[in-house]
Design a protein around this motif. Structure first.
Motif, mmCIF file in Angstrom:
data_model
loop_
_atom_site.group_PDB
_atom_site.id
_atom_site.type_symbol
_atom_site.label_atom_id
_atom_site.label_comp_id
_atom_site.label_asym_id
_atom_site.label_seq_id
_atom_site.Cartn_x
_atom_site.Cartn_y
_atom_site.Cartn_z
ATOM 1 N N SER A 1 38.308 36.240 35.151
ATOM 2 C CA SER A 1 38.454 37.534 35.824
ATOM 3 C C SER A 1 37.391 38.514 35.348
ATOM 4 O O SER A 1 36.820 39.267 36.148
ATOM 5 C CB SER A 1 39.851 38.108 35.564
ATOM 6 O OG SER A 1 40.848 37.245 36.032
ATOM 7 N N PHE B 1 34.020 37.739 36.949
ATOM 8 C CA PHE B 1 34.002 38.280 38.309
ATOM 9 C C PHE B 1 33.777 39.792 38.292
ATOM 10 O O PHE B 1 33.064 40.330 39.122
ATOM 11 C CB PHE B 1 35.298 37.966 39.058
ATOM 12 C CG PHE B 1 35.378 36.580 39.616
ATOM 13 C CD1 PHE B 1 34.323 36.009 40.305
ATOM 14 C CD2 PHE B 1 36.530 35.837 39.473
ATOM 15 C CE1 PHE B 1 34.401 34.729 40.830
ATOM 16 C CE2 PHE B 1 36.630 34.555 39.991
ATOM 17 C CZ PHE B 1 35.562 33.995 40.672
ATOM 18 N N ILE C 1 29.933 40.749 37.387
ATOM 19 C CA ILE C 1 28.948 40.465 38.432
ATOM 20 C C ILE C 1 29.137 41.460 39.579
ATOM 21 O O ILE C 1 30.217 41.533 40.162
ATOM 22 C CB ILE C 1 29.100 39.013 38.943
ATOM 23 C CG1 ILE C 1 28.853 38.025 37.803
ATOM 24 C CG2 ILE C 1 28.156 38.748 40.119
ATOM 25 C CD1 ILE C 1 29.239 36.604 38.121
ATOM 26 N N ARG D 1 28.331 41.604 42.710
ATOM 27 C CA ARG D 1 28.740 41.073 44.026
ATOM 28 C C ARG D 1 30.231 40.726 44.082
ATOM 29 O O ARG D 1 30.853 40.808 45.139
ATOM 30 C CB ARG D 1 27.888 39.847 44.353
ATOM 31 C CG ARG D 1 28.083 39.346 45.749
ATOM 32 C CD ARG D 1 27.094 38.206 46.024
ATOM 33 N NE ARG D 1 27.174 37.778 47.386
ATOM 34 C CZ ARG D 1 26.402 38.188 48.369
ATOM 35 N NH1 ARG D 1 25.456 39.066 48.126
ATOM 36 N NH2 ARG D 1 26.553 37.740 49.585
ATOM 37 N N THR D 2 30.810 40.321 42.958
ATOM 38 C CA THR D 2 32.226 39.943 42.912
ATOM 39 C C THR D 2 33.060 40.950 42.118
ATOM 40 O O THR D 2 34.203 40.681 41.768
ATOM 41 C CB THR D 2 32.389 38.543 42.283
ATOM 42 O OG1 THR D 2 31.824 38.569 40.959
ATOM 43 C CG2 THR D 2 31.725 37.475 43.128
ATOM 44 N N GLY D 3 32.478 42.104 41.840
ATOM 45 C CA GLY D 3 33.120 43.101 40.984
ATOM 46 C C GLY D 3 34.456 43.620 41.487
ATOM 47 O O GLY D 3 35.386 43.843 40.700
ATOM 48 N N LEU E 1 36.618 42.014 43.404
ATOM 49 C CA LEU E 1 37.583 40.937 43.163
ATOM 50 C C LEU E 1 37.974 40.896 41.689
ATOM 51 O O LEU E 1 39.163 40.785 41.351
ATOM 52 C CB LEU E 1 36.997 39.586 43.587
ATOM 53 C CG LEU E 1 37.840 38.353 43.241
ATOM 54 C CD1 LEU E 1 39.193 38.405 43.929
ATOM 55 C CD2 LEU E 1 37.083 37.085 43.594
ATOM 56 N N GLY E 2 36.992 41.005 40.802
ATOM 57 C CA GLY E 2 37.268 41.034 39.367
ATOM 58 C C GLY E 2 38.155 42.202 38.982
ATOM 59 O O GLY E 2 39.046 42.070 38.133
ATOM 60 N N THR E 3 37.934 43.347 39.608
ATOM 61 C CA THR E 3 38.786 44.514 39.355
ATOM 62 C C THR E 3 40.228 44.201 39.715
ATOM 63 O O THR E 3 41.153 44.491 38.931
ATOM 64 C CB THR E 3 38.299 45.727 40.185
ATOM 65 O OG1 THR E 3 36.963 46.052 39.805
ATOM 66 C CG2 THR E 3 39.196 46.931 39.974
#
Length: 125
Positions: free
Chosen positions: A59, A62, A65, A67-69, A71-73
């Motif tokens: 997590s 994600f 990065i 671009r996937t920040g 989603l990681g949040t």
């Protein structure tokens, strides 16, 4: 706040969160005695706790990065929500998890303009 200041603030907060989450995951993955003792008090076995550490690292990657920040949040927010519930269920203090959750969302709103727009802008379609 200028765009440069905003970017710097977002990355400084991201680095702080990354260090905290990395330390937390490292304790789970290395089976630190203190961490395992706390997990046992919650009814979590060592293997499950190690798996939770892997989820935390994935997590976090994600989140870091760009671009996937977003989603990681969401993944880290869900992770921290679970931590808050677990601590509440066992009458443990939740202040640190709530603080991390708050800093996570502040960081995400600063770093990701699309998230800020969706959460803070009143638009009617």
């Amino acid at each position: 706040m200028t765009q440069k200041t905003s970017k710097m603030t977002g990355w400084v907060l991201t680095i702080i969160l990354a260090l905290l989450f990395t330390m937390s995951a490292f304790m789970k993955l290395t089976q630190n005695a203190t961490a395992i003792e706390q997990a046992s008090s919650f009814g979590i076995d060592a293997h499950t706790y190690q798996f939770i550490g892997m989820i935390e690292i994935i997590s976090l990657i994600f989140f870091i990065i760009p671009r996937t920040g977003v989603l990681g949040t969401l993944l880290l927010a869900a992770y921290l929500g679970g931590a808050i519930v677990t601590h509440l269920e066992h009458q443990e203090p939740v202040v640190m998890a709530v603080v991390f959750q708050t800093v996570l969302w502040i960081t995400a709103i600063i770093r990701f303009p699309e998230l800020r727009q969706r959460l803070l802008t009143n638009t009617k379609n």
